[in-house]
Scaffold this motif. Structure first.
Motif, PDB file in Angstrom:
ATOM      1  N   GLY A   3       7.630   8.181   7.402  1.00  0.00           N
ATOM      2  CA  GLY A   3       6.332   7.695   6.958  1.00  0.00           C
ATOM      3  C   GLY A   3       5.273   8.762   7.127  1.00  0.00           C
ATOM      4  O   GLY A   3       5.315   9.542   8.081  1.00  0.00           O
ATOM      5  N   TYR A   4       4.314   8.786   6.198  1.00  0.00           N
ATOM      6  CA  TYR A   4       3.266   9.799   6.247  1.00  0.00           C
ATOM      7  C   TYR A   4       2.199   9.483   7.293  1.00  0.00           C
ATOM      8  O   TYR A   4       1.366  10.321   7.600  1.00  0.00           O
ATOM      9  N   GLN A   5       2.212   8.275   7.845  1.00  0.00           N
ATOM     10  CA  GLN A   5       1.218   7.907   8.845  1.00  0.00           C
ATOM     11  C   GLN A   5       1.527   8.486  10.220  1.00  0.00           C
ATOM     12  O   GLN A   5       0.673   8.467  11.117  1.00  0.00           O
ATOM     13  N   ASN A  43       0.812  -1.221   0.000  1.00  0.00           N
ATOM     14  CA  ASN A  43       0.000   0.000   0.000  1.00  0.00           C
ATOM     15  C   ASN A  43       0.842   1.266   0.000  1.00  0.00           C
ATOM     16  O   ASN A  43       0.517   2.238  -0.683  1.00  0.00           O
ATOM     17  N   ILE A  44       1.913   1.280   0.764  1.00  0.00           N
ATOM     18  CA  ILE A  44       2.727   2.492   0.882  1.00  0.00           C
ATOM     19  C   ILE A  44       4.048   2.391   0.142  1.00  0.00           C
ATOM     20  O   ILE A  44       4.793   3.366   0.074  1.00  0.00           O
TER      21      ILE A  44
END
Length: 345
Positions: free
Chosen positions: A88-90, A12-13
């Protein structure tokens, strides 16, 4: 120093965040430091299969009674970490704020500075125009490892000795660790319509989901294709390529290090700034995925392939750009801050 990395990589990422953390970890460990990765089990499988992997991996373990940020902080304290590196963008503003403590320092890999206060001691962004992103507002107390002097490359690219043009053959296709749009297959299908005789190397990442479908197509088509899945010798493959059609992002720094002419395909907003800067250097062209069909991409690629002078000129422009060990510079900055902290205790 002991450095803990919190990062993920999956279909997904993608794997870009993991790969640049690996590059930094390789450099740190070669300088005598230690590295530990905190990641979920799904990400571990992609990492542990790599022959160039360095650092221990601890599985991410959380429950309803303990949020992830609190668990990560506890692990860092128990490991006596000097640094925690997030990529990470999370990892939201609230997540980062929850990690602030006097027990360790916090370093953040960032791309576009659009997620609020970073709460960082060091901000890392290897894009040459990253200084225009106003980090003074979101990380006012941080040291900035920003600009092309801080581009991170895995050791295989730093140790590449032969980038000569005469050794090169063929076209390379690579669309990231997961290729979420399955561009690999659609571009190959478009190439097959032209019955090209160009030697084609296809690279798919460990998180690519359509491997069976791709393998069946390669076996049935008349294209001269060599396919590498989860390739661990990227530097050698790219240094043998006359042209690469590639997703933008971290791969573009690897292509530049190999002096390989490229068409960079922007598939995410965070890739635009770095790609446009690369275009100005003269070694690549940049296209937007949303504005191009696979057939249009192939037409553009074949037109460039047919211009040998343009390809050689792009190669020459790439050779003029220094191959920079940004990971070493980041490690030196982190060591300096750590030593300064210890001397003030």
């Amino acid at each position: 120093m002991r450095i803990v990395f919190r990062v993920e990589g999956d279909p997904n990422i993608g794997l870009g965040h993991v790969m640049r953390c690996l590059a930094l970890a390789q450099s740190l460990i070669s300088s005598g430091h230690t590295a530990v990765f905190l990641m979920s089990k799904s990400s571990q499988s992609f990492c542990q299969n790599r022959f160039d992997w360095v650092g221990d991996i601890l599985p991410l373990i959380t429950n309803e009674a303990q949020d992830e940020a609190s668990w990560v902080q506890l692990q860092c304290i128990e490991l006596k970490a000097d640094w925690l590196v997030l990529d990470g963008y999370q990892f939201t503003q609230g997540y980062r704020q929850a990690l602030v403590t006097h027990h360790y320092r916090l370093a953040i890999f960032d791309d576009i500075n659009n997620s609020g206060n970073l709460y960082a001691d060091v901000v890392i962004n290897g894009v040459s125009n990253g200084g225009a992103l106003n980090y003074e507002a979101t990380a006012p107390h941080a040291q900035l490892a920003v600009g092309k002097g801080y581009q991170v490359l895995r050791q295989e690219f730093l140790q590449l000795s032969d980038r000569s043009w005469s050794r090169r053959r063929g076209l390379t296709l690579m669309f990231g660790g997961s290729d979420p749009h399955n561009l690999t297959l659609s571009v190959l299908e478009a190439l097959a319509k032209y019955h090209v005789a160009i030697p084609i190397t296809v690279i798919t990442g460990a998180a690519y989901r359509n491997l069976n479908e791709l393998s069946k197509f390669i076996a049935s088509c008349d294209l001269p294709v060599t396919h590498y899945h989860d390739c661990h010798t990227m530097a050698d493959v790219l240094a043998n390529s006359c042209l690469a059609l590639s997703a933008a992002g971290g791969s573009q720094f690897e292509l530049l290090a190999c002096a390989t002419p490229a068409i960079l395909l922007v598939v995410a907003d965070n890739q635009k700034r770095a790609s446009e800067e690369a275009k100005k250097q003269g070694w690549c062209q940049v296209l937007n995925h949303q504005e191009q069909t696979s057939e249009q991409l192939v037409k553009h690629c074949l037109a460039l392939w047919g211009d040998a002078d343009a390809l050689f000129s792009m190669h020459q422009h790439a050779l003029k750009q220094a191959v920079i060990d940004g990971a070493e510079a980041i490690g030196e900055l982190m060591s300096k801050i750590t030593s300064s902290t210890e001397s003030n205790l």
